[in-house]
Design a protein around this motif. Structure first.
Motif, short mmCIF file in Angstrom:
data_model
loop_
_atom_site.label_atom_id
_atom_site.label_comp_id
_atom_site.label_asym_id
_atom_site.label_seq_id
_atom_site.Cartn_x
_atom_site.Cartn_y
_atom_site.Cartn_z
N SER A 59 -4.68 -9.55 2.37
CA SER A 59 -5.91 -9.01 2.97
C SER A 59 -6.19 -7.60 2.47
O SER A 59 -7.35 -7.21 2.31
N LEU A 60 -5.15 -6.84 2.23
CA LEU A 60 -5.29 -5.48 1.69
C LEU A 60 -4.02 -5.13 0.94
O LEU A 60 -2.98 -5.77 1.10
N GLN A 61 -4.12 -4.09 0.12
CA GLN A 61 -2.96 -3.61 -0.61
C GLN A 61 -2.96 -2.09 -0.62
O GLN A 61 -4.02 -1.45 -0.63
N VAL A 62 -1.77 -1.53 -0.62
CA VAL A 62 -1.60 -0.08 -0.72
C VAL A 62 -0.98 0.23 -2.08
O VAL A 62 0.04 -0.37 -2.45
N PHE A 67 -3.92 3.45 -9.30
CA PHE A 67 -3.08 2.45 -9.94
C PHE A 67 -3.84 1.15 -10.19
O PHE A 67 -3.67 0.51 -11.23
N PHE A 68 -4.68 0.74 -9.24
CA PHE A 68 -5.36 -0.55 -9.38
C PHE A 68 -6.28 -0.55 -10.59
O PHE A 68 -6.37 -1.57 -11.30
N ARG A 69 -6.97 0.54 -10.85
CA ARG A 69 -7.88 0.60 -12.00
C ARG A 69 -7.12 0.83 -13.31
O ARG A 69 -7.53 0.32 -14.35
N TRP A 97 6.45 -6.14 -0.65
CA TRP A 97 6.29 -5.14 -1.72
C TRP A 97 6.59 -5.78 -3.06
O TRP A 97 7.34 -6.73 -3.17
N ARG A 98 5.95 -5.23 -4.07
CA ARG A 98 6.00 -5.84 -5.40
C ARG A 98 6.04 -4.78 -6.50
O ARG A 98 5.68 -3.63 -6.29
N ILE A 99 6.41 -5.26 -7.68
CA ILE A 99 6.18 -4.54 -8.93
C ILE A 99 5.30 -5.43 -9.79
O ILE A 99 5.64 -6.60 -10.02
N GLY A 215 14.24 1.45 -6.40
CA GLY A 215 13.66 2.07 -5.22
C GLY A 215 12.16 2.24 -5.25
O GLY A 215 11.57 2.72 -4.28
N ARG A 216 11.54 1.85 -6.36
CA ARG A 216 10.09 2.02 -6.51
C ARG A 216 9.39 0.67 -6.52
O ARG A 216 9.95 -0.33 -6.96
N VAL A 217 8.14 0.67 -6.09
CA VAL A 217 7.28 -0.51 -6.17
C VAL A 217 5.90 -0.04 -6.60
O VAL A 217 5.60 1.16 -6.58
N THR A 218 5.05 -0.98 -6.99
CA THR A 218 3.69 -0.61 -7.39
C THR A 218 2.66 -0.96 -6.34
O THR A 218 1.55 -0.41 -6.36
N SER A 219 2.98 -1.88 -5.41
CA SER A 219 2.00 -2.26 -4.40
C SER A 219 2.69 -2.77 -3.14
O SER A 219 3.81 -3.28 -3.21
N VAL A 220 1.99 -2.60 -2.02
CA VAL A 220 2.45 -3.14 -0.74
C VAL A 220 1.32 -4.00 -0.18
O VAL A 220 0.41 -3.49 0.47
N PRO A 221 1.32 -5.31 -0.46
CA PRO A 221 0.28 -6.20 0.08
C PRO A 221 0.54 -6.51 1.55
O PRO A 221 1.69 -6.60 1.99
N VAL A 222 -0.55 -6.70 2.29
CA VAL A 222 -0.48 -6.99 3.72
C VAL A 222 -1.45 -8.12 4.04
O VAL A 222 -2.55 -8.19 3.47
#
Length: 300
Positions: A59-62, A67-69, A97-99, A215-222
């Motif tokens: 539904s949304l991502q952080v 980063f998205f563009r 969370w994802r990379i 320890g890093r990710v590129t996005s947190v989808p919800v």
């Protein structure tokens, strides 16, 4: 005045019951057809948007700002627990969370560009249905190290099957070329070209190790219900303000889909409005408006 109009209208309707019945039937059928068409269209829209969100987007991502563009690993979220704390404080549990990065997938004889996504196998099913779309083999679990899942079209193009090695090549967060061998354990057949033809999923820890992203990710989808989307967006934006994050709804990431929905709704509003105006006062068509033969009109 109102009583006079009511009496005149009633006399007009009762004077020719056959004409009145035909007119009422035509209006009822037209209205029923419009309601069915609108309901069918809204159902189609809702199903399409839900499939978009359940398939991979959420539904949304952080993300980190911009980063998205311009997706670069240097713009990764260094402290994802900061975002998670806000989500848990808001009572949200359907997050992951994802990379996400671009890579080259290579089989024994050929290679192809792909979107490589490192996912948490325990949390991903809370947001998307990717695991349910595996039609051959299985989705990897928490105990799998260097396993991967890919779309059916990509597996066919690479000429690989279950149990075969797949080499993934990409740039780490410092821009250095990195490569790792994974074992194909599952094949996805979703019907979505982007997933079937250009997607490889691998365990998040293995991708973090490969790309030096510990320890890093590129996005947190919800994933949240539609009615809860805007309140959660407002909560995240307020809590993360000034910290260099982007909180993006699915419609912010894929505006074309939102424009299609707005265009479809607009078409129905115009169509319904033009249909209803065809029976407005002053109409001279007896077949669609009884007022044309009211006392004193030319049709009387």
């Amino acid at each position: 005045m109102n009583d006079t109009l009511f009496i005149a209208a009633w006399r007009n309707l009762s004077r020719n019951l056959r004409r009145t019945a035909l007119t009422v039937t035509a209006i009822a059928l037209g209205l029923a057809a419009m309601i069915f068409l609108w309901s069918f269209s809204k159902g189609l829209q809702s199903n399409m948007l839900r499939n978009l969100q359940d398939a991979i987007v959420g539904s949304l991502q952080v993300h980190r700002s911009d980063f998205f563009r311009h997706p670069e690993l240097a713009k990764a979220i260094e402290r994802p627990e900061e975002v998670v704390q806000v989500l848990e404080a808001a009572g949200e549990e359907r997050w992951t969370w994802r990379i996400e990065t671009f890579a080259l997938a290579a089989g024994p004889d050929t290679s192809a560009g792909t979107l490589l996504i490192g996912v948490d196998p325990e949390r991903e099913p809370r947001v998307t249905r990717l695991a349910e779309k595996v039609t051959e083999g299985r989705f990897f679990g928490a105990g799998d190290d260097h396993a991967c899942v890919m779309g059916a079209s990509m597996a066919r193009n690479l000429r690989v099957g279950l149990g075969d090695p797949v080499v993934l090549v990409s740039h780490d967060r410092f821009g250095v070329l990195a490569a790792e061998q994974f074992t194909l354990v599952g094949i996805i057949t979703s019907g979505e070209i982007g997933i079937d033809q250009g997607l490889v999923l691998a365990p998040l820890p293995a991708v973090q190790e490969m790309l030096d992203m510990q320890g890093r990710v590129t996005s947190v989808p919800v994933s949240v219900p539609t009615r809860g989307l805007e309140p959660l967006v407002a909560t995240l934006q307020a809590a993360l303000a000034g910290k260099g994050y982007d909180v993006l709804r699915w419609s912010d990431m894929f505006p074309v889909m939102q424009e299609w929905v707005s265009l479809s709704d607009g078409f129905h509003y115009v169509f319904m409005g033009s249909w209803s105006s065809s029976c407005s006062p002053g109409c001279s068509t007896a077949c669609c408006c009884p007022c044309s033969s009211a006392p004193g009109s030319s049709a009387s």
